[in-house]
Scaffold this motif. Structure first.
Motif, PDB file in Angstrom:
ATOM      1  N   VAL A  28       0.856  12.804 -16.629  1.00 22.39           N
ATOM      2  CA  VAL A  28       0.901  13.135 -15.205  1.00 22.39           C
ATOM      3  C   VAL A  28       1.758  12.122 -14.451  1.00 22.39           C
ATOM      4  CG1 VAL A  28      -0.481  13.405 -13.108  1.00 22.39           C
ATOM      5  CG2 VAL A  28      -1.357  14.261 -15.283  1.00 22.39           C
ATOM      6  N   TYR A  29       1.621  10.848 -14.813  1.00 23.13           N
ATOM      7  CA  TYR A  29       2.425   9.780 -14.189  1.00 23.13           C
ATOM      8  C   TYR A  29       3.915  10.018 -14.418  1.00 23.13           C
ATOM      9  CZ  TYR A  29       4.178   5.066 -13.259  1.00 23.13           C
ATOM     10  OH  TYR A  29       4.875   3.991 -12.765  1.00 23.13           O
ATOM     11  N   ILE A  30       4.274  10.370 -15.651  1.00 20.70           N
ATOM     12  CA  ILE A  30       5.686  10.627 -15.973  1.00 20.70           C
ATOM     13  C   ILE A  30       6.196  11.830 -15.184  1.00 20.70           C
ATOM     14  CG2 ILE A  30       7.263  11.319 -17.823  1.00 20.70           C
ATOM     15  CD1 ILE A  30       5.488   9.699 -19.740  1.00 20.70           C
ATOM     16  N   GLY A  31       5.352  12.869 -15.078  1.00 21.39           N
ATOM     17  CA  GLY A  31       5.753  14.041 -14.306  1.00 21.39           C
ATOM     18  C   GLY A  31       5.981  13.716 -12.843  1.00 21.39           C
ATOM     19  N   ILE A  32       5.105  12.904 -12.247  1.00 20.38           N
ATOM     20  CA  ILE A  32       5.258  12.526 -10.838  1.00 20.38           C
ATOM     21  C   ILE A  32       6.515  11.705 -10.630  1.00 20.38           C
ATOM     22  CG2 ILE A  32       4.213  11.168  -8.976  1.00 20.38           C
ATOM     23  CD1 ILE A  32       1.485  11.948 -10.075  1.00 20.38           C
ATOM     24  N   ALA A  33       6.874  10.889 -11.621  1.00 23.02           N
ATOM     25  CA  ALA A  33       8.038  10.007 -11.499  1.00 23.02           C
ATOM     26  C   ALA A  33       9.332  10.770 -11.287  1.00 23.02           C
ATOM     27  CB  ALA A  33       8.147   9.117 -12.739  1.00 23.02           C
ATOM     28  N   GLU A  38       7.366   6.438  -5.434  1.00 18.50           N
ATOM     29  CA  GLU A  38       6.012   5.881  -5.262  1.00 18.50           C
ATOM     30  C   GLU A  38       5.079   6.534  -6.280  1.00 18.50           C
ATOM     31  OE1 GLU A  38       5.206   3.473  -3.294  1.00 18.50           O
ATOM     32  OE2 GLU A  38       7.134   3.277  -2.293  1.00 18.50           O
ATOM     33  N   THR A  39       5.382   6.343  -7.561  1.00 18.02           N
ATOM     34  CA  THR A  39       4.675   7.083  -8.608  1.00 18.02           C
ATOM     35  C   THR A  39       3.206   6.708  -8.683  1.00 18.02           C
ATOM     36  OG1 THR A  39       6.756   7.072  -9.841  1.00 18.02           O
ATOM     37  CG2 THR A  39       4.784   7.793 -11.015  1.00 18.02           C
ATOM     38  N   GLY A  45      -3.464   8.661  -5.151  1.00 18.31           N
ATOM     39  CA  GLY A  45      -3.848   9.600  -4.106  1.00 18.31           C
ATOM     40  C   GLY A  45      -4.207  10.970  -4.658  1.00 18.31           C
ATOM     41  N   LEU A  46      -3.460  11.415  -5.672  1.00 20.45           N
ATOM     42  CA  LEU A  46      -3.740  12.719  -6.272  1.00 20.45           C
ATOM     43  C   LEU A  46      -5.082  12.716  -6.978  1.00 20.45           C
ATOM     44  CD1 LEU A  46      -2.518  15.526  -6.793  1.00 20.45           C
ATOM     45  CD2 LEU A  46      -1.528  14.614  -8.894  1.00 20.45           C
TER      46      LEU A  46
END
Length: 416
Positions: A28-33, A38-39, A45-46
Motif C-alpha cells: 500500500v505504501y509503494i502504491g501511495i508513493a 507525503e507517502t 491518515g488512510l
C-alpha cells in the motif's frame, strides 16, 4: 465450530502473520508513493480513517498476544513432561522426536550426568537438561511486541492533535489547563544532545496549584495532552500608517522570523499593503530570543512596489513620506503541538521491555543456553525427545550418541 476455532488459533499464533501484514502495508505504501510525496503521512491518515486497514493492522497485536499465550502454555506443558507427567502430544513440544526399542536408561543417565546434565528419573521417564531457558526473555519480547503494535494501533485510531502558539504573557489554551505563561527562555544547555534548553514557565490558573515548567524533552503533559514545541517565533503588535489608510491599521501578528535572517509577511486585509519582517543578527552575538533584544528589518510593500524600508527595535518606528511602521510591543512565543495520544505510554513501555528482553536473552544465549532431552518408555517403545535453544549442533550430537548407546543395550559411553 471447535475445528474452526482451532484453525483460527493456528493462524493467529503463526509466525507468518506479522510479515504478511507488514508486507501488505508495504505494498500500500509503494502504491501511495506513485501519487504523492507525503507517502508516510498519507498512509497514516488512510489507516486512521479506513476500518479495513485498521482491522488489518489490529492483527499484529492480536497475533503477538496469541503467541505469548501459546508459548506460555507450551512451556508449562514441557515442564510437566520433564517432571514425568504424561502430556498428550509431547513430541510437538520438542525439536526432534525419535522412537527406538525399549532399553534400560541407567547407563544413559550415568553418561549424561558425567557430561554435566541434570537428570530426573521416574518409573517410565528420564529427563535431562543443562543451562537456563530463555523463556522469560521470550515472554518479555512478546509482551514488548504486543505493546508496540497496540500502541501504534491506538495512536492511529484515536490520536487528537492541534497546533497553537504559546505566547509570553498570555494564558495557555483552556483545554490544556489554562494558566498564564510568565516567561519563555532559551539558554545554553550542558546536555549531551541539545545545545540549548527551552523553558516555558507557567503560573497556575487556580490558587493552590503549583507552577509548571514546560521544556522540549521529555515532552510535558497538561490535562492528558503532550506538549511538543515545534519552532520559535515572535508575537508583534504591528501598526502601519499610509496616506490611503487614514485611520491607520493595527494587528497582533505571529511572526515566524526565528532564527535571525528568516523573513515573514503580515498581510493587511482589504488593502494592497503587506509588511515584510526579518529578525536581524545582533551585533553583540547574543541570541535575540535569549536576550529579548530584537532588531527588525521591515519593508512596507504596496502591490509590487516598495514604499518604505528600514530597521527598528521593539517600541521603535520607521517612517517616510506619510508611511509608517511601528512595533509597540513584541513578545516571545513557541508554536507547539498539543497531542492527546493514549498509545504513547504503550510505545514507551515497549522500548523498555525490548531492552530488558535483550539484557535477559543475550548472556543466556551466549553462555548457558538451555538443552533438554526426554526419554519416555511407552508400551515397549522408547520415545526420545530433544530440544536446544542454543548450540544445537553439540547437543544434537550428544542426543544421537545417547540413542546409539540405548540401541546397543548400554554398551559403551557418550563422548566427552
Amino acid at each position: 465450530m471447535r475445528r474452526l476455532l482451532l484453525r483460527l488459533w493456528g493462524v493467529m499464533t503463526s509466525r507468518a502473520v506479522p510479515p504478511v501484514v507488514i508486507g501488505i502495508f508495504l505494498l500500500v505504501y509503494i502504491g501511495i508513493a506513485f501519487f504523492t510525496e507525503e507517502t508516510l503521512v498519507t498512509l497514516i491518515g488512510l489507516t486512521s480513517k479506513s476500518v479495513v486497514l485498521a482491522l488489518l493492522f489490529a492483527l499484529l497485536p492480536i497475533s503477538s498476544a496469541c503467541r505469548l499465550v501459546a508459548e506460555a502454555v507450551s512451556y508449562l506443558k514441557r515442564r510437566r513432561a520433564m517432571a514425568g507427567t504424561a502430556v498428550p502430544d509431547a513430541a510437538e513440544l520438542f525439536d526432534e522426536a525419535v522412537e527406538v526399542p525399549a532399553a534400560s536408561l541407567t547407563i544413559a543417565e550415568q553418561s549424561l550426568v558425567g557430561l554435566g546434565y541434570t537428570t530426573r528419573r521416574t518409573e517410565d521417564t528420564l529427563a535431562s537438561w543443562r543451562g537456563f531457558s530463555n523463556f522469560p526473555a521470550r515472554m518479555v519480547y512478546l509482551a514488548a511486541t504486543f505493546c508496540l503494535f497496540a500502541g501504534i494501533l491506538i495512536s492511529l485510531t484515536s490520536r487528537l492533535s492541534y497546533r497553537s502558539p504559546i505566547v509570553e504573557g498570555d494564558p495557555l489554551p483552556a483545554d490544556v489547563g489554562g494558566g498564564v505563561v510568565e516567561r519563555i527562555s532559551l539558554q545554553p544547555s550542558s546536555g549531551m544532545i541539545l545545545s540549548k534548553a527551552l523553558t516555558m514557565e507557567v503560573a497556575p490558573a487556580n490558587p493552590g496549584e503549583a507552577h509548571r515548567s514546560l521544556g522540549i524533552y521529555p515532552p510535558s503533559m497538561l490535562r492528558g495532552m503532550f506538549v511538543y514545541p515545534r519552532y520559535l517565533g515572535v508575537g508583534a503588535a504591528v501598526r502601519i500608517a499610509a496616506p490611503d489608510l487614514p485611520d491607520g491599521f493595527g494587528k497582533n501578528s505571529i511572526l515566524n522570523v526565528y532564527p535571525p535572517g528568516k523573513e515573514d509577511a503580515v498581510e493587511i486585509p482589504g488593502s494592497p499593503y503587506r509588511v515584510m519582517v526579518t529578525l536581524l543578527e545582533p551585533e553583540d552575538g547574543v541570541d535575540p530570543f535569549s536576550s529579548g533584544r530584537m532588531i527588525f528589518s521591515v519593508k512596507l510593500v504596496k502591490g509590487k512596489d516598495l514604499v518604505l524600508a528600514g530597521k527598528m527595535a521593539t517600541g521603535g518606528a520607521v517612517s517616510r513620506g506619510g508611511y509608517q511602521i511601528s512595533f509597540p510591543e513584541t513578545r516571545r512565543l513557541v508554536i507547539s503541538d498539543f497531542i492527546r495520544d493514549y498509545g504513547v505510554p504503550l510505545i514507551w513501555t515497549a522500548s523498555v521491555l525490548f531492552i530488558v528482553a535483550a539484557a535477559l536473552w543475550l548472556p543466556v544465549r551466549l553462555l548457558l543456553p538451555r538443552r533438554e532431552m526426554l526419554f519416555i518408555d511407552h508400551a515397549g517403545t522408547l520415545l526420545a525427545l530433544s530440544r536446544a535453544e542454543g548450540r544445537g549442533r553439540g547437543h544434537g550430537s550428544i542426543f544421537h550418541e545417547a540413542l546409539d548407546l540405548l540401541e546397543a543395550g548400554g554398551q559403551g559411553k557418550l563422548p566427552e
